[in-house]
Design an enzyme around this catalytic site. Structure first.
Site, mmCIF file in Angstrom:
data_model
loop_
_atom_site.group_PDB
_atom_site.id
_atom_site.type_symbol
_atom_site.label_atom_id
_atom_site.label_comp_id
_atom_site.label_asym_id
_atom_site.label_seq_id
_atom_site.Cartn_x
_atom_site.Cartn_y
_atom_site.Cartn_z
ATOM 1 N N ASP A 71 6.307 14.585 2.939
ATOM 2 C CA ASP A 71 5.216 15.560 2.990
ATOM 3 C C ASP A 71 3.888 14.819 2.816
ATOM 4 O OD1 ASP A 71 4.670 18.559 3.067
ATOM 5 O OD2 ASP A 71 3.402 17.872 1.415
HETATM 6 C C1 LIG Z 1 -4.007 12.592 8.155
HETATM 7 C C2 LIG Z 1 -2.983 12.673 9.248
HETATM 8 C C3 LIG Z 1 -1.905 13.551 9.192
HETATM 9 N N1 LIG Z 1 -0.983 13.605 10.203
HETATM 10 C C4 LIG Z 1 0.173 14.524 10.151
HETATM 11 C C5 LIG Z 1 1.428 13.915 9.514
HETATM 12 C C6 LIG Z 1 2.277 15.144 9.252
HETATM 13 O O1 LIG Z 1 3.085 15.391 10.407
HETATM 14 C C7 LIG Z 1 1.242 16.255 9.097
HETATM 15 C C8 LIG Z 1 1.274 16.797 7.684
HETATM 16 O O2 LIG Z 1 2.175 17.858 7.599
HETATM 17 P P1 LIG Z 1 3.561 17.843 6.808
HETATM 18 O O3 LIG Z 1 3.739 19.198 6.201
HETATM 19 O O4 LIG Z 1 3.636 16.656 5.896
HETATM 20 O O5 LIG Z 1 4.649 17.604 7.945
HETATM 21 P P2 LIG Z 1 4.955 18.441 9.251
HETATM 22 O O6 LIG Z 1 4.834 19.903 8.990
HETATM 23 O O7 LIG Z 1 4.155 17.875 10.395
HETATM 24 O O8 LIG Z 1 6.487 18.038 9.555
HETATM 25 P P3 LIG Z 1 7.829 18.233 8.667
HETATM 26 O O9 LIG Z 1 7.526 19.083 7.461
HETATM 27 O O10 LIG Z 1 8.819 18.882 9.597
HETATM 28 O O11 LIG Z 1 8.242 16.820 8.302
HETATM 29 O O12 LIG Z 1 -0.037 15.678 9.384
HETATM 30 C C9 LIG Z 1 -1.112 12.781 11.320
HETATM 31 O O13 LIG Z 1 -0.285 12.829 12.239
HETATM 32 N N2 LIG Z 1 -2.171 11.907 11.394
HETATM 33 C C10 LIG Z 1 -3.125 11.813 10.420
HETATM 34 O O14 LIG Z 1 -4.067 11.001 10.565
#
Ligand SMILES: Cc1cn([C@H]2C[C@H](O)[C@@H](COP(=O)(O)OP(=O)(O)OP(=O)(O)O)O2)c(=O)[nH]c1=O
Length: 189
Positions: A71
């Site tokens: 997360d």
């Molecule tokens: C800051 C940042 C975040 N993110 C993304 C990573 C995570 O996928 C998302 C944060 O949300 P999360 O809730 O951590 O994950 P998710 O809902 O995408 O997937 P799952 O719970 O099924 O594993 O933001 C990027 O892709 N690039 C960035 O620079």
């Protein structure tokens, strides 16, 4: 060789594992990302990663496997910044963070099977500092009209078109994208 299960629907987490030579089985978690009580950001990402891991562990049954869940949150001026829902919200978040530093924290929980039951191998978190450049309101308006900000913590993607507005980072790049590779690699063998 142990089977690797990635409890995630995030294309970024899948991509990080693949580019390091792992081909995980993908089983997305279905949880509400609600905290039972107030806790630190570091504890909250590990709590939600554990919640995702346990949710998936109840739906798969394998011997000899490792299950990974994660997360990611953005912390800016002591506040947790989640995923923006509207263009206005994305604009406000990115305008506030312009020219400043924030932190990205990713929590990871890794379970492994023991006698066909999943038990905890480790829970950890990694923190990366991200420094944004200056950018104009007009640039933000055009960025927030694209789909990129809306499924990302903090409303941006360092690996996407917003990468050009990142001045520098301190820490693990993959941690910002959603999986702190250097920290979890030792637990995958
Ligand atoms: C800051 C940042 C975040 N993110 C993304 C990573 C995570 O996928 C998302 C944060 O949300 P999360 O809730 O951590 O994950 P998710 O809902 O995408 O997937 P799952 O719970 O099924 O594993 O933001 C990027 O892709 N690039 C960035 O620079």
């Amino acid at each position: 060789m142990q089977k690797i299960i990635l409890a995630s629907a995030s294309p970024r987490r899948i991509e990080i594992m693949k580019k390091h030579g792992f081909k995980p089985e993908i089983v997305p978690a279905h949880i509400d990302e609600v905290l039972p009580f107030s806790m630190s950001s570091e504890a909250s990402v590990m709590y939600l990663a554990l919640k995702k891991a346990l949710n998936v562990s109840l739906r798969v049954s394998y011997s000899n496997s490792i299950l990974i869940a994660a997360d990611t949150v953005v912390i800016f001026e002591n506040k947790i910044i989640g995923k923006p829902k509207t263009q206005e919200e994305a604009f406000t978040i990115l305008k506030d963070m312009r020219g400043k530093r924030h932190h990205v924290i990713t929590g990871v929980c890794i379970l492994e099977t023991y006698n066909n039951l999943f038990i905890s191998k480790t829970c950890l978190y990694e923190k990366t500092a991200v420094y944004f450049k200056q950018y104009s309101d007009a640039e933000l308006i055009s960025y927030t009209k694209t789909p990129e900000p809306y499924d990302k913590a903090g409303g941006y993607a360092i690996q996407g078109t917003f990468g050009k507005y990142v001045d520098h980072i301190e820490g693990d790049y993959n941690n910002v994208v959603g999986l702190p590779w250097h920290s979890i690699k030792p637990f995958l063998t």
